[in-house]
Design a protein around this motif. Structure first.
Motif, mmCIF file in Angstrom:
data_model
loop_
_atom_site.group_PDB
_atom_site.id
_atom_site.type_symbol
_atom_site.label_atom_id
_atom_site.label_comp_id
_atom_site.label_asym_id
_atom_site.label_seq_id
_atom_site.Cartn_x
_atom_site.Cartn_y
_atom_site.Cartn_z
ATOM 1 N N LYS A 42 0.830 -1.219 0.000
ATOM 2 C CA LYS A 42 0.000 0.000 0.000
ATOM 3 C C LYS A 42 0.862 1.265 0.000
ATOM 4 C CE LYS A 42 -1.977 -1.200 3.908
ATOM 5 N NZ LYS A 42 -1.195 -2.392 4.271
ATOM 6 N N THR A 43 1.836 1.294 0.928
ATOM 7 C CA THR A 43 2.699 2.478 1.007
ATOM 8 C C THR A 43 3.506 2.636 -0.269
ATOM 9 O OG1 THR A 43 2.818 2.359 3.403
ATOM 10 C CG2 THR A 43 4.618 3.512 2.298
ATOM 11 N N THR A 44 3.963 1.514 -0.800
ATOM 12 C CA THR A 44 4.720 1.559 -2.055
ATOM 13 C C THR A 44 3.873 2.199 -3.151
ATOM 14 O OG1 THR A 44 5.820 -0.474 -1.389
ATOM 15 C CG2 THR A 44 5.999 0.163 -3.706
ATOM 16 N N PRO A 84 2.368 11.271 4.033
ATOM 17 C CA PRO A 84 3.020 9.958 4.002
ATOM 18 C C PRO A 84 2.740 9.153 5.271
ATOM 19 C CG PRO A 84 4.621 11.645 4.573
ATOM 20 C CD PRO A 84 3.326 12.359 4.275
ATOM 21 N N GLU A 85 3.047 7.875 5.177
ATOM 22 C CA GLU A 85 2.940 7.014 6.349
ATOM 23 C C GLU A 85 3.823 7.609 7.456
ATOM 24 O OE1 GLU A 85 2.717 2.290 6.530
ATOM 25 O OE2 GLU A 85 4.709 3.014 6.047
ATOM 26 N N GLY A 86 3.301 7.692 8.665
ATOM 27 C CA GLY A 86 4.070 8.301 9.745
ATOM 28 C C GLY A 86 3.912 9.807 9.816
ATOM 29 N N LEU A 159 -3.766 9.799 1.444
ATOM 30 C CA LEU A 159 -3.527 9.668 2.884
ATOM 31 C C LEU A 159 -3.092 8.239 3.180
ATOM 32 C CD1 LEU A 159 -6.800 11.443 4.103
ATOM 33 C CD2 LEU A 159 -4.481 12.373 4.321
ATOM 34 N N ASP A 160 -1.897 8.087 3.751
ATOM 35 C CA ASP A 160 -1.380 6.752 4.047
ATOM 36 C C ASP A 160 -1.547 6.452 5.531
ATOM 37 O OD1 ASP A 160 -0.099 4.341 4.168
ATOM 38 O OD2 ASP A 160 1.682 4.980 3.037
ATOM 39 N N GLU A 161 -2.557 5.674 5.844
ATOM 40 C CA GLU A 161 -2.883 5.262 7.217
ATOM 41 C C GLU A 161 -2.960 6.436 8.191
ATOM 42 O OE1 GLU A 161 -1.678 1.691 8.897
ATOM 43 O OE2 GLU A 161 -0.769 0.894 7.073
ATOM 44 N N PRO A 162 -3.908 7.351 7.936
ATOM 45 C CA PRO A 162 -4.026 8.503 8.832
ATOM 46 C C PRO A 162 -4.442 8.117 10.253
ATOM 47 C CG PRO A 162 -5.847 8.453 7.290
ATOM 48 C CD PRO A 162 -4.885 7.411 6.836
HETATM 49 MG MG MG Z 1 2.396 1.145 4.737
#
Ligand code: MG
Ligand code: ATP
Lengths: 235, 294
Positions: A42-44, A84-86, A159-162
């Motif tokens: 997913k993040t990729t 981004p994630e994080g 949005l990556d895992e908000p």
């Molecule tokens: Mg990820």
């Protein structure tokens, strides 16, 4: 009309293939969610769309133009933004400076008014405006990340895992805000572990497994789908 | 006597600060120690000698020429020694460091070739002018050095904290990926940072040349090592740390020479590094968890 279209996209880390011929379409005005287990890619995928990673094969079309290989700052100028994630909070800069950086590429006269609006919407950020970003709590950092990306006035928001690492009440808040952003006219592509909540706000969903799209459909249908239920909705 | 030493110490310290700022800026955005910085600084000093002594032009022209030449050297260093190594698969993280060492050797040899191996004096029209208040003598040169160094420090601090470009640099220093997601063209920021750092090195070179009335191709190494000592002392990539570290080193060296054993003068920097690395490895102003940018 499709705002974003990934065709046959494959992304590698050195020799490791993390995306395998992915096809994803995001229609203008919708919320699309990407589901998948840890390590599914997913993040990729998000980082590839935002220009942080270059796909080895395939093409990415945005606003009807081929944008494959453009840098993140070039894409942002076209209205494509990623949290981004994080969260990507600048820890050594103040809350206010983080917000200002959200408007870095803008030169219009409304920047200050938008800053005020952002701080009206998130009073905690006004209260903490001269505090360093790194000293905020996780939930506050997520609010800052969202307020900051709104400052950039995106057309397409990734949005990556908000909701990662946040308490349920705050998670509910985040989903409410995502809905608001979407209703204000921004298209949203959302990666989530919280599959049920994500599918509830989304119009459409994709399921990734080891870098491949294995299922896709209307969010409502996916919520009812037995295999999806078993794998991602916890029963 | 005491006040005189204090003034000497502050003058030397403020020069060290300018040298150290060049390292710290580049370390901030690239996470590498630019081993070519000392030699770029030395080129700045030679530009000063050439413009004032050989061409007989005023000192401000020397500063302008030094800024331009070292800025260009900085551009070439980034363009040809660093950029080709960036973001390539399979390139060791030590490669850019080694590459800048290569640049430093190249520049030192070039200096030998163009300027000769020996010492050259750096005289200014006001080298001997001073004012005496009571028993304290202050040379105009010292005042000039101090004022320029302070202007640079304040200018840089203002630029970093208040301007859009300065904020973009700090964002890039903290996280290149995040900065680019926020719309910063990080490639350009990196180039611009190396150019600014190098131009500051050029200014520092002239200041050192005037202060010691001597310029030679080896000066990059000794001052470069002190600059490195200072950024370790102050915290890598930390602007405030570089300022404090430079002043501390300048003052302690001066007082050691005045009241102690001058033979150990150059050892202070390295004793300080050892002590700091044992007691506070992140440096005076560094934070242990993340790299801090001031
Ligand atoms: Mg990820
Ligand atoms: N920088 C990297 N170098 C090498 N492999 C990587 C890198 N980043 C991710 N991977 C690999 O690529 C695959 C996909 O990772 P990715 O981070 O995209 O997954 P994800 O779906 O976002 O997972 P999560 O839910 O844990 O965030 C994983 O197998 C991972 O190990």
């Amino acid at each position: 009309m499709s705002l974003l279209k990934l065709q046959n996209v494959s992304t590698f880390y050195d020799k490791i293939q993390a995306l395998r011929s992915v096809d994803v379409t995001v229609k203008e005005g919708t919320i699309v969610t990407i589901l998948g287990a840890n390590g599914a890619g997913k993040t990729t995928m998000m980082n590839t769309i935002a220009g942080l990673l270059k796909p080895k094969e395939g093409s990415i079309q945005y606003l009807g133009k081929d944008v494959t290989g453009l840098r993140p700052d070039q894409l942002l100028r076209k209205g494509l933004a990623l949290v981004p994630e994080g969260r990507g909070i600048l820890a050594s800069m103040t809350v206010l400076e983080n917000l200002e950086m959200g408007a870095y590429h803008r030169n219009d006269a409304e920047v200050n008014a938008d800053l005020e609006k952002a701080m009206d919407r998130f009073p905690i950020l006004r209260e903490r405006q001269s505090q360093l970003g790194g000293t905020l709590s996780g939930g506050q950092q997520q609010m800052l990340a969202i307020a900051r990306v709104i400052m950039s006035k995106p057309k397409l928001l990734l949005l990556d895992e908000p909701s990662m690492g946040l308490a349920p009440l705050i998670v509910a808040d985040i989903f409410k805000i995502i809905k608001e952003i979407n209703e204000a006219g921004t298209t949203v592509l959302l990666v989530e572990q919280n599959a049920r909540q994500a599918l509830k706000v989304a119009d459409y969903g994709y399921v990734l497994e080891t870098g491949k799209v294995v299922a896709s459909g209307n969010a409502k249908e996916l919520l009812q789908d037995d295999t999806i239920k078993k794998a991602y909705l916890g029963h | 006597m005491l006040i005189e030493q204090l003034i000497n110490g502050l003058t030397l310290g403020s020069i060290y600060v300018v040298v150290a700022l060049g390292y710290t800026l580049v370390f901030g955005v690239l996470n590498i120690v630019n081993m070519g910085h000392g030699e770029i600084f030395m080129f700045g000093a030679f530009m000063g000698v050439i413009v004032t002594n050989s061409l007989g032009l005023p000192l401000y022209v020397a500063f302008l020429v030094a800024i331009i030449v070292t800025g260009i050297l900085g551009y070439f260093l980034e363009r040809f020694a660093l950029r080709p190594l960036r973001g390539k698969e399979g390139v060791s993280h030590l490669a850019p460091l080694i590459s800048t060492i290569g640049v430093s050797i190249f520049l030192e040899n070039a200096a030998h070739h163009f300027f000769g191996a020996g010492n050259q004096p750096f005289r200014t029209s006001f080298s001997e002018l001073n004012i005496t208040i009571g028993s304290t003598t202050v040379y105009y040169v010292q005042i000039l050095i101090f004022v320029i160094a302070i202007l640079l420090m304040f200018g840089l601090t203002f630029w970093l904290s208040k301007t859009k470009a300065g904020k973009a640099l700090r964002a890039s220093a903290e996280n290149l990926a995040v900065a680019s997601l926020l719309g910063v063209n990080t490639k350009r920021v990196i180039t611009q940072t190396v150019i600014i750092a190098s131009a500051m090195g050029g200014i520092a070179g002239i200041l050192v040349g005037i202060a010691f009335n001597s310029v030679n191709p080896q000066m990059g190494l000794s001052f470069g090592l002190k600059g490195l000592a200072i950024i370790i002392l102050g915290g890598l990539g930390n602007v405030r740390g570089a300022m404090a570290g430079g002043l501390i080193l300048g003052l302690s060296e001066t007082f050691l020479v005045a009241y102690g054993n001058s033979g150990y003068r150059d050892a202070i920097a390295f004793i300080a590094i050892i002590v700091i690395l044992i007691v506070r490895p992140q440096g005076l102003f560094g934070t242990s968890t993340s790299k801090s940018k001031g």
